[in-house]
Design an enzyme around this catalytic site. Structure first.
Site, PDB file in Angstrom:
ATOM      1  N   LYS A  13       0.835  -1.215   0.000  1.00 44.32           N
ATOM      2  CA  LYS A  13       0.000   0.000   0.000  1.00 44.32           C
ATOM      3  C   LYS A  13       0.865   1.258   0.000  1.00 44.32           C
ATOM      4  O   LYS A  13       0.607   2.185  -0.735  1.00 44.32           O
ATOM      5  CB  LYS A  13      -0.840   0.094   1.287  1.00 44.32           C
ATOM      6  CG  LYS A  13      -1.929  -0.878   1.466  1.00 44.32           C
ATOM      7  CD  LYS A  13      -2.827  -0.489   2.649  1.00 44.32           C
ATOM      8  CE  LYS A  13      -2.130  -0.352   3.997  1.00 44.32           C
ATOM      9  NZ  LYS A  13      -1.590  -1.564   4.567  1.00 44.32           N
ATOM     10  N   ARG A  88      -8.981   1.146   9.199  1.00 42.64           N
ATOM     11  CA  ARG A  88      -8.686  -0.271   9.426  1.00 42.64           C
ATOM     12  C   ARG A  88      -9.851  -0.983  10.099  1.00 42.64           C
ATOM     13  O   ARG A  88      -9.859  -2.204  10.180  1.00 42.64           O
ATOM     14  CB  ARG A  88      -7.441  -0.416  10.296  1.00 42.64           C
ATOM     15  CG  ARG A  88      -6.133  -0.440   9.497  1.00 42.64           C
ATOM     16  CD  ARG A  88      -4.978  -0.300  10.454  1.00 42.64           C
ATOM     17  NE  ARG A  88      -3.804  -1.006  10.091  1.00 42.64           N
ATOM     18  CZ  ARG A  88      -2.708  -0.428   9.587  1.00 42.64           C
ATOM     19  NH1 ARG A  88      -2.697   0.850   9.327  1.00 42.64           N
ATOM     20  NH2 ARG A  88      -1.636  -1.150   9.349  1.00 42.64           N
ATOM     21  N   ARG A 122      11.383  -6.530   3.995  1.00 43.04           N
ATOM     22  CA  ARG A 122      11.176  -5.088   3.876  1.00 43.04           C
ATOM     23  C   ARG A 122      12.235  -4.313   4.662  1.00 43.04           C
ATOM     24  O   ARG A 122      12.627  -4.701   5.749  1.00 43.04           O
ATOM     25  CB  ARG A 122       9.791  -4.706   4.398  1.00 43.04           C
ATOM     26  CG  ARG A 122       9.583  -3.185   4.352  1.00 43.04           C
ATOM     27  CD  ARG A 122       8.157  -2.786   4.324  1.00 43.04           C
ATOM     28  NE  ARG A 122       7.484  -2.952   5.595  1.00 43.04           N
ATOM     29  CZ  ARG A 122       6.204  -2.626   5.779  1.00 43.04           C
ATOM     30  NH1 ARG A 122       5.493  -2.154   4.777  1.00 43.04           N
ATOM     31  NH2 ARG A 122       5.643  -2.805   6.950  1.00 43.04           N
ATOM     32  N   ARG A 152      12.085  -2.131  10.279  1.00 39.12           N
ATOM     33  CA  ARG A 152      11.097  -1.560  11.209  1.00 39.12           C
ATOM     34  C   ARG A 152      10.910  -2.506  12.383  1.00 39.12           C
ATOM     35  O   ARG A 152      10.833  -3.715  12.196  1.00 39.12           O
ATOM     36  CB  ARG A 152       9.745  -1.435  10.479  1.00 39.12           C
ATOM     37  CG  ARG A 152       9.440  -0.054  10.014  1.00 39.12           C
ATOM     38  CD  ARG A 152       8.232  -0.039   9.133  1.00 39.12           C
ATOM     39  NE  ARG A 152       7.010  -0.471   9.802  1.00 39.12           N
ATOM     40  CZ  ARG A 152       5.789  -0.358   9.274  1.00 39.12           C
ATOM     41  NH1 ARG A 152       5.642   0.174   8.066  1.00 39.12           N
ATOM     42  NH2 ARG A 152       4.717  -0.772   9.924  1.00 39.12           N
ATOM     43  N   ARG A 163       0.592  -8.939  13.836  1.00 40.46           N
ATOM     44  CA  ARG A 163      -0.136  -7.936  13.047  1.00 40.46           C
ATOM     45  C   ARG A 163      -1.101  -8.601  12.085  1.00 40.46           C
ATOM     46  O   ARG A 163      -2.224  -8.140  11.905  1.00 40.46           O
ATOM     47  CB  ARG A 163       0.842  -7.054  12.263  1.00 40.46           C
ATOM     48  CG  ARG A 163       1.494  -6.022  13.149  1.00 40.46           C
ATOM     49  CD  ARG A 163       2.722  -5.476  12.497  1.00 40.46           C
ATOM     50  NE  ARG A 163       2.442  -4.627  11.360  1.00 40.46           N
ATOM     51  CZ  ARG A 163       3.333  -4.378  10.401  1.00 40.46           C
ATOM     52  NH1 ARG A 163       4.507  -4.929  10.429  1.00 40.46           N
ATOM     53  NH2 ARG A 163       3.023  -3.571   9.430  1.00 40.46           N
TER      54      ARG A 163
HETATM   55  P1  AMP Z   1       1.338   0.754   9.028  1.00 45.89           P
HETATM   56  O1  AMP Z   1       2.578   1.530   8.744  1.00 45.89           O
HETATM   57  O2  AMP Z   1       0.134   1.252   8.282  1.00 45.89           O
HETATM   58  O3  AMP Z   1       1.549  -0.736   8.875  1.00 45.89           O
HETATM   59  O4  AMP Z   1       0.996   0.999  10.582  1.00 45.89           O
HETATM   60  C1  AMP Z   1       1.902   0.647  11.593  1.00 45.89           C
HETATM   61  C2  AMP Z   1       1.146   0.445  12.888  1.00 45.89           C
HETATM   62  O5  AMP Z   1       0.497   1.661  13.272  1.00 45.89           O
HETATM   63  C3  AMP Z   1       0.037  -0.596  12.824  1.00 45.89           C
HETATM   64  O6  AMP Z   1       0.538  -1.917  13.030  1.00 45.89           O
HETATM   65  C4  AMP Z   1      -0.877  -0.141  13.962  1.00 45.89           C
HETATM   66  O7  AMP Z   1      -0.329  -0.506  15.218  1.00 45.89           O
HETATM   67  C5  AMP Z   1      -0.774   1.386  13.866  1.00 45.89           C
HETATM   68  N1  AMP Z   1      -1.814   1.953  12.979  1.00 45.89           N
HETATM   69  C6  AMP Z   1      -1.635   2.517  11.763  1.00 45.89           C
HETATM   70  N2  AMP Z   1      -2.803   2.931  11.235  1.00 45.89           N
HETATM   71  C7  AMP Z   1      -3.760   2.611  12.135  1.00 45.89           C
HETATM   72  C8  AMP Z   1      -5.174   2.749  12.163  1.00 45.89           C
HETATM   73  N3  AMP Z   1      -5.865   3.295  11.136  1.00 45.89           N
HETATM   74  N4  AMP Z   1      -5.842   2.305  13.268  1.00 45.89           N
HETATM   75  C9  AMP Z   1      -5.174   1.752  14.292  1.00 45.89           C
HETATM   76  N5  AMP Z   1      -3.841   1.559  14.322  1.00 45.89           N
HETATM   77  C10 AMP Z   1      -3.120   1.990  13.260  1.00 45.89           C
END
Ligand code: AMP
Length: 208
Positions: A13, A88, A122, A152, A163
């Site tokens: 994404k 989400r 990644r 990360r 996750r």
């Molecule tokens: P991402 O970079 O989008 O994979 O987000 C990293 C982490 O941030 C996720 O594993 C969640 O812990 C948190 N996170 C990101 N976006 C959201 C969201 N819309 N709602 C809740 N937690 C989020």
């Protein structure tokens, strides 16, 4: 062009969002990036969300929704944006619906098996902040800017599994966008370029 990119962590994404934003000159709003930059700057928000992110859990809505609302109200989002990693859950989709009229919600789709393979490879670039992959690096450095790369914290194997288990996008979010007539799905199994061609054909339909 008001776009949401849906999809499991590791589906690409963020990469697709970057390509779209460059081509159409739109702001890329990633809730994950916002949280990570708050964590690295040690802000009060960063301190509150760190535990959730490190354990692979979702950050609660009361911390997430207002951040997105504030960001979307900024001037640079007037003509469009690409939202990556939000919504989400259904409550976030409903909250978003109250503040903007989306043009498309595009699912960047990938199987769990392929996600685990990709996430374990990644890397993030320290210099340009973009995600990359061990297969794309040039001499061990970011292929775009030559910056150092790192893993990360939440891409470590245990967290990746947590996750995937805890963050499966609920079908009700997909149904919400199907009902609104703005849902589209693209397989991300191809290269990022080929995946983008499919995404772009959906975007070109909006612009017509
Ligand atoms: P991402 O970079 O989008 O994979 O987000 C990293 C982490 O941030 C996720 O594993 C969640 O812990 C948190 N996170 C990101 N976006 C959201 C969201 N819309 N709602 C809740 N937690 C989020």
């Amino acid at each position: 062009m008001k776009i949401v990119l849906l999809g499991p962590p590791g589906s690409g994404k963020g990469t697709q969002a970057n390509i779209i934003c460059q081509k159409y000159n739109l702001p890329h709003i990633s809730t994950g990036d916002i949280f990570r930059s708050n964590i690295s700057q040690g802000t009060p928000l960063g301190k509150k969300v760190k535990e959730y992110i490190d354990s692979g859990s979702l950050v609660p809505d009361e911390l997430t929704i207002s951040i997105v609302e504030d960001r979307l109200r900024q001037d640079d989002c007037k003509d469009g944006f690409v939202l990556d990693g939000f919504p989400r859950v259904l409550s976030q989709a409903i909250a978003l619906d109250k503040i903007v009229n989306l043009d498309k919600a595009i699912m960047i789709d990938l199987s769990d098996e392929e996600i685990v393979r990709r996430l374990s490879g990644r890397r993030m670039c320290k210099k340009c902040g973009n995600p990359t992959h061990i297969d794309w690096l040039k001499n061990g450095k970011c292929e775009k800017c030559g910056g150092e790369v790192y893993v990360r914290d939440d891409d470590k194997e245990e967290t990746v599994k947590a996750r995937l288990a805890k963050q499966k996008l609920p079908q009700e979010v997909i149904d919400f966008y199907i009902k609104k007539g703005i849902y589209a799905k693209v397989s991300a199994l191809d290269t990022k370029e080929k995946t983008f061609e499919k995404v772009d054909s959906i975007l070109r339909e909006i612009k017509k």
